[in-house]
Design an enzyme around this catalytic site. Structure first.
Site, mmCIF file in Angstrom:
data_model
loop_
_atom_site.group_PDB
_atom_site.id
_atom_site.type_symbol
_atom_site.label_atom_id
_atom_site.label_comp_id
_atom_site.label_asym_id
_atom_site.label_seq_id
_atom_site.Cartn_x
_atom_site.Cartn_y
_atom_site.Cartn_z
ATOM 1 N N LYS A 129 -120.165 33.446 -42.106
ATOM 2 C CA LYS A 129 -120.533 32.616 -43.250
ATOM 3 C C LYS A 129 -120.552 33.483 -44.510
ATOM 4 O O LYS A 129 -121.082 34.594 -44.475
ATOM 5 C CB LYS A 129 -121.918 32.032 -42.966
ATOM 6 N N SER A 204 -125.441 24.154 -44.643
ATOM 7 C CA SER A 204 -124.608 24.931 -45.507
ATOM 8 C C SER A 204 -123.552 25.764 -44.774
ATOM 9 O O SER A 204 -122.596 26.213 -45.418
ATOM 10 C CB SER A 204 -125.467 25.876 -46.342
ATOM 11 N N SER A 228 -128.923 24.159 -41.482
ATOM 12 C CA SER A 228 -127.630 24.698 -41.922
ATOM 13 C C SER A 228 -126.740 25.214 -40.802
ATOM 14 O O SER A 228 -125.538 25.396 -41.008
ATOM 15 C CB SER A 228 -127.847 25.814 -42.944
#
Ligand code: NAG
Ligand code: NAG
Length: 533
Positions: A129, A204, A228
């Protein structure tokens, strides 16, 4: 306890306003009636094996690391134009590292076991990420003003995985500042769901979920403070684990946590095959791994199972869809039939306040009395917080660097002047007590991941609080494994959260293996049969 009249009025008002704006939004939306584009199917069999299996084959020289890494590079190049999930790659460096791995294996004389012990993921591609530091890669979290910021170090979790032999291929998209469940920002654009490009991949860690589901990655690193990891895994039909907080390091991520937020943030593994969750977690936890007793065998037949079908009717969240209620019931029925266990359905009325609890606790000061950094401050330049109303005006004429959800969050922050309500704190304490007691060291709970399957792009703006289904479990500090449960009639992933008691992560991981076997786990989004009629 029935809903009070005030709560009913609140719910009605919230939904009426949301529906009003949604109607306007739909009216102005350009309805592109183009034929639905679909991802190409996965053909290379190397893309259909777990990282654990790939590592074994690489160690045994049945396949080279270069071949595996090249297969994933090819697939990413094939699918990324559809989904925009990987925002920066390091393909050339990764191929060089893979060649070194192959050389190392050629020269290793200690045998396969030595390598397995020392370098369990040797030669396997990894995806990260973008909000985690990965040396030489951008660390912007989608903020325009951070364009050009490059990591000079590796976050500890990333470093642990690299030391275990994994090879990072690139970094993946997030929402602006990781505070929304769509992965859209003005630096990298919008990421799409591989099962339907008009839908969101969640956030996210949305780029991560999307590239895993599209078979452009096999294992990845994510973080979760309100869902997330779990929302992207749910919307993209892959596996993810939110660890018990405090076990896996959350250092060297952007934005840094403040106030008490560090207690609710968890870093954890995301992957396509359930068997990779445990070995990844063991590596990511580093020295803390012993706290989770991951080597202790789990006998599913000896666990106590619970199921909570929904939050009991919050004023802020929408009702859980019938297909998700049905699939959770089916999981309970299968568990009872296959394992001879009893799945007890429970109702916890405090869950109705999930959103308020999450919102309250995220804003609490830390032990030294320091309040969390304002969101507007994170959005702005150092010393110059973003001015939400001004950004809103700019957004309306298409001139803001910020996304609508970020601006809305900053606006909400402005009007939120109430001090934490003792009623909400009481609800949280009560909920914590009940769940800790219920789960103990041998209890497992099924709970919906979200009220509905992956929505269309931008639709979450009109249902902004539905993330409370995942968010509440951050505040409660419980480990959760997000498990896929096949596709619905439209070809969109179904799934469920499997929750355990504190530090009992191994229980929910064991259940994920069972659910993968029983419900088939990940499905190829490019496969013919998943196309809508
Ligand atoms: C957007 O961000 C860029 C890069 O930081 C900056 O140059 C530009 O002025 C910003 N635009 C607006 C409208 O704030
Ligand atoms: C669709 C889109 O905006 N893609 C962008 C993703 O980020 C890369 C790297 O900055 C850009 O080159 C793409 O245009």
């Amino acid at each position: 306890m029935a809903l009070s009249l005030l709560e009913k009025a609140q719910a009605w008002l919230f939904r009426a306003v949301a529906t009003f704006f949604f109607t306007i939004f739909q009216f102005f939306r350009t309805t592109a009636a183009s034929a639905k584009k679909k991802l190409p199917p996965v053909i290379n069999p190397l893309l259909l094996q777990s990282a654990t299996q790939l590592a074994k084959k690489i160690r045994r020289k049945e396949v080279s690391s270069v071949e595996v890494v090249q297969a994933y590079i090819d697939r990413t190049q094939e699918v990324n134009p559809f989904i925009n999930a990987v925002v920066k790659d390091r393909f050339a460096a990764a191929l060089q590292e893979a060649a070194q791995v192959d050389k190392l294996i050629e020269e290793e004389t200690g045998g396969e076991e030595v390598l397995e012990d020392r370098l369990p993921f040797l030669g396997v591609p990894l995806s990260v990420k973008e909000s985690f530091s990965l040396q030489g890669m951008p660390l912007t979290t989608g903020l325009m003003s951070r364009q050009g910021v490059v990591s000079s170090v590796d976050a500890p979790t990333v470093a642990h995985l690299k030391r275990a032999g994994a090879i990072p291929l690139g970094v993946t998209n997030t929402s602006e500042l990781c505070m929304w469940f769509e992965s859209h920002n003005h630096l990298y654009g919008i990421t799409c769901n591989p099962y339907d490009l008009e839908r969101i991949p969640g956030g996210s860690s949305g780029g991560q979920g999307s590239i895993l589901a599209a078979a452009g990655a096999v294992i990845g690193v994510g973080s979760d403070i309100g869902g997330s990891i779990r929302m992207p895994c749910f919307f993209n039909g892959v596996f993810g684990h939110k660890t018990t907080p405090g076990v896996v390091s959350c250092e060297n991520q952007y934005p840094p946590t403040s106030g008490r937020q560090g207690e609710y943030l968890s870093s954890g593994p995301m992957c396509r095959y359930a068997e990779d969750l445990l070995p990844m977690l063991k590596i990511m936890a580093g020295r803390n791994a012993h706290k989770l007793s991951l080597d202790t065998e789990v006998d599913l037949k000896k666990l106590r199972f619970f199921s909570i079908p929904h939050d009991g009717g919050s004023a802020y969240t929408y009702p859980v869809s019938k297909e998700l209620l049905d699939i959770q019931r089916k999981v309970a029925e299968r568990l009872e039939a296959d394992l001879g266990v009893k799945v007890q359905e429970v109702c916890l009325p405090e869950l109705r306040y999930s959103f308020q609890i999450w919102d309250t606790y995220m804003g609490l000061p830390d032990k030294e009395g320091k309040t969390p950094t304002a969101f507007a401050e994170l959005m702005g330049e150092p010393g110059r917080p973003a001015w939400a109303l001004w950004e809103l005006l700019k957004r309306l004429v298409g001139k803001s660097n910020h996304t609508m959800p970020a601006i809305m969050l900053a606006l909400l922050e402005m009007i939120q002047v109430t001090k934490p309500s003792s009623f909400i704190i009481q609800q949280k304490e009560e909920l914590q007590r009940k769940l800790d007691e219920m789960l103990g060291t041998d209890g497992v709970l099924l709970y919906p991941s979200h009220p509905r399957v992956a929505p269309k792009h931008h639709h979450p703006l009109f249902r902004p609080f539905d993330f409370a289904y995942t968010g509440i479990l951050n505040i409660l500090g419980l480990p959760v494994t997000q498990c896929p449960l096949g596709l619905n009639e439209e070809g969109l992933p179904l799934g469920v959260q499997v929750v355990g008691g504190k530090l009992q992560d191994r229980l929910t991981l064991a259940v994920s293996l069972y659910l993968e076997k029983t419900f088939g786990g990940w499905r190829d989004p490019g496969a013919k049969e998943s196309s809508s009629p």
